[in-house]
Motif scaffolding. Sequence first.
Motif, PDB file in Angstrom:
ATOM      1  N   UNK A   1     -21.234  48.048  45.144  1.00  0.00           N
ATOM      2  CA  UNK A   1     -22.573  47.825  45.696  1.00  0.00           C
ATOM      3  C   UNK A   1     -22.476  47.047  47.013  1.00  0.00           C
TER       4      UNK A   1
ATOM      5  N   UNK B   1     -19.949  46.764  49.130  1.00  0.00           N
ATOM      6  CA  UNK B   1     -19.263  47.466  50.220  1.00  0.00           C
ATOM      7  C   UNK B   1     -19.700  48.920  50.333  1.00  0.00           C
TER       8      UNK B   1
ATOM      9  N   UNK C   1     -19.132  50.962  53.401  1.00  0.00           N
ATOM     10  CA  UNK C   1     -17.749  51.035  53.881  1.00  0.00           C
ATOM     11  C   UNK C   1     -16.919  52.022  53.077  1.00  0.00           C
ATOM     12  N   UNK C   2     -17.412  52.406  51.912  1.00  0.00           N
ATOM     13  CA  UNK C   2     -16.596  53.217  51.012  1.00  0.00           C
ATOM     14  C   UNK C   2     -16.928  54.700  51.165  1.00  0.00           C
ATOM     15  N   UNK C   3     -15.928  55.546  50.856  1.00  0.00           N
ATOM     16  CA  UNK C   3     -16.105  56.990  50.911  1.00  0.00           C
ATOM     17  C   UNK C   3     -16.276  57.481  49.481  1.00  0.00           C
TER      18      UNK C   3
ATOM     19  N   UNK D   1     -16.798  60.765  46.654  1.00  0.00           N
ATOM     20  CA  UNK D   1     -16.476  59.996  45.447  1.00  0.00           C
ATOM     21  C   UNK D   1     -15.415  58.944  45.738  1.00  0.00           C
ATOM     22  N   UNK D   2     -15.635  57.745  45.225  1.00  0.00           N
ATOM     23  CA  UNK D   2     -14.698  56.643  45.435  1.00  0.00           C
ATOM     24  C   UNK D   2     -13.780  56.555  44.227  1.00  0.00           C
TER      25      UNK D   2
END
Lengths: 443, 443
Positions: free
Chosen positions: B91, B93, B96-98, B100-101
């Motif tokens: 939540x 970040x 910043x995340x791609x 599906x992580x």
Amino acid sequence: MAKLKNISGFPEWLPAQKIVEDRLLETIRRVYGSFGFSPIETRSVEPVSTLAAKGVDKEIYVVQRLHAAESDDAGLALHFDLTVPFARYVAQNFNELVFPFKRYQIQKSWRGERPQKGRFREFYQCDIDIVARDVLPLSADAEAVTVMDQVFRTIAVGRHVIRLNNRKILLGIYSSLGLREEERRQAITAVDKISKIGREGVLKELQDGMGLDLAVAEKIADLAEIKVSASEAEYILSKLEIDDRLFEDGRREMLALLELLPAETGKCVQFDLSLARGLDYYTGVIVEFVFEDHPEFGTVAAGGRYDDLASQFINKKLPGVGMSFGLTRFLDMAFEHGLFPLEEKCPSQILVTVYREEDRAECNRIAQVLRDHGLCAEVFLSSPKLGKQIDYADARGIPQILFFDAQKNKIEVKDLRTKEQAYVPDLEKWASAQAARSSNKRV
Amino acid sequence: MAKLKNISGFPEWLPAQKIVEDRLLETIRRVYGSFGFSPIETRSVEPVSTLAAKGVDKEIYVVQRLHAAESDDAGLALHFDLTVPFARYVAQNFNELVFPFKRYQIQKSWRGERPQKGRFREFYQCDIDIVARDVLPLSADAEAVTVMDQVFRTIAVGRHVIRLNNRKILLGIYSSLGLREEERRQAITAVDKISKIGREGVLKELQDGMGLDLAVAEKIADLAEIKVSASEAEYILSKLEIDDRLFEDGRREMLALLELLPAETGKCVQFDLSLARGLDYYTGVIVEFVFEDHPEFGTVAAGGRYDDLASQFINKKLPGVGMSFGLTRFLDMAFEHGLFPLEEKCPSQILVTVYREEDRAECNRIAQVLRDHGLCAEVFLSSPKLGKQIDYADARGIPQILFFDAQKNKIEVKDLRTKEQAYVPDLEKWASAQAARSSNKRV
């Protein structure tokens, strides 16, 4: 909705940064292990009483059950360094360990310090120590310095300087100047601050704080400005003309240590009479590793010789020498200065795209062939237009994309860096060539 | 003198055990990474309020400064699992995340449980999760199971069974038997205990505890005894003749999942209707990994599908699937059962002996040549009689000893396992052959 915020002093990295941290951890582990140091890990908690006895000026984090009904875990706290737990571990497992005991320990520690830039409340430390029963030869001190030197060479982000001194030299000098035992210790604490408070600040502490004569204070401050290369150490030490037994011991140890270091390590050494290491327990060699071009990193690794590791716990004399690399603080600075590229957001070297769901099983098999050769390969989890799958690889920093054409039973790989696309006639062969290439690349 | 004692629930290993733990950690990391999962690590603490909201039945360890003057870190506690911190991290970040992580996270967690055999208050968990925005395809569930299967294959200490079920199947069955929503959840909790309390115990909970009719309770207990191989799942599911939409969804998911698993993974699968996984948040596939020949190990790894990872923190729908390997508990059992040899007390493969102090520099150079080839080599720190140096190698479990004869400039190596001693005419060549041999040996 629960609040989302950083907790001051408790750093967290993004995946690309964590990949760098993991590589460093692996490198440090490998170097430590390559010199025969055994890994250990201690529990995160110790009795408060154990920590409080040693924890001068350190803020201790007490740990307590939220609904504490019993008192069985009353009085536990998170360790603030790895030395106290190591001492307890050695005493507790004394009969199981082989001496000299060489261990490395890479763990988090916690300090409830007032948070400020560069200070962390949770941080990784990477420690080595060599402890022996009764007597530990100086070759151990040389080894500890050599191991840490090797860590810096392997990380290879900049030229490092190994600042060396010996407590015996300092104490001998102060003794020859007529300082009493307590004053010698105070002088060490004062000189230790010279990089922060400058010569004037040190003079002030020595005169006003300790009541030393101006002449003595100036002599101490003068000496604290001596910094020479390893090859000049002998000359400088002879020129000091100090007549004191402890000084003479320290002088001999320093010269013997310099003899014992590998030539390339010796080239990085600076014999630095201002180096004092504030902490009380060092009794001989003291060391600090700094970066020549990045003084703002401060002390990245440090350590020294101590007379007695575990007298708090066991009635044995266990002299030792230890060295600690402060990983979290180093990384924080390194990220700020852009010392590491942060292109890799995941370990994947290849994305296997999926053109149609019915090809997934075959795509999985292809990826497993790559993995069996030691490559990191992931398969796209759904099968949208290929453009979307390529975007995903791009966003994750995956350098290569594999296309499988089920109808022609044909594999092609595109390199997103060079934009070249090539037919792969033999997957096994290709995978093994790729793996050889990437294992050469990664140190 | 400070007391030396174990703290119940906080395990510590001897060096030989820690070497095993480190190898397992490395293996797990490598397997997770080989499927493209990104490493992350979260801080050890979260706000108590965050943990208490999720920490049903879990004892939370609050962390507080010993001399707490300010209130700035009031309300922090050690995390009790890696799921809550992961949710918060995602939540926090989010941008910043791609997605599906795919992440893996290998860290310690802490639970203030009443200590008993096999329960730890400090323990390593090794988690993977895949989370997507809005929709996560079933291929993710298959991947999570495949990754964990690969971990067990690589560790290779015994045949493993992958117990599979689907919450939708259970809830659908219970719904078709007329249970209300709350009752369905209670039934899951009751069935989850079948391995501990047996069929009679489950019946008792369903009848006395929940007030279900004997016939319904017996039907539930009967179903909980169904355990079939992957190939029989389809037949069994069709034979149940349950007319319920959720059941039908679960049935389809189960069969689709089995299709998606690699053939070798499928062979380890047991479709097990007693598998319920007590924890509340699973909504689809549920999985447990156990050892066929070591039922006493209990559940070594487990996981499943959930609808919503982080609604506590962010207004986004993030379905996911996760799997966790309980390393500390597994190791404790494995050591007890002697599954790993504990001969290596240090990483050293070779001890370089020192015949005379004046040869030390050359011995150090020899050891560094070995290290440069990737070998772990240590130099004896003093120069007593060779017998004493050999005893040290023996006690530390170092398999080879190198003798350097400075006068003849000759190197010989003795293998302590075979008792063979051989002349080494070319050190570089010998080192590179040794390194190749040892890298083949270590998986």
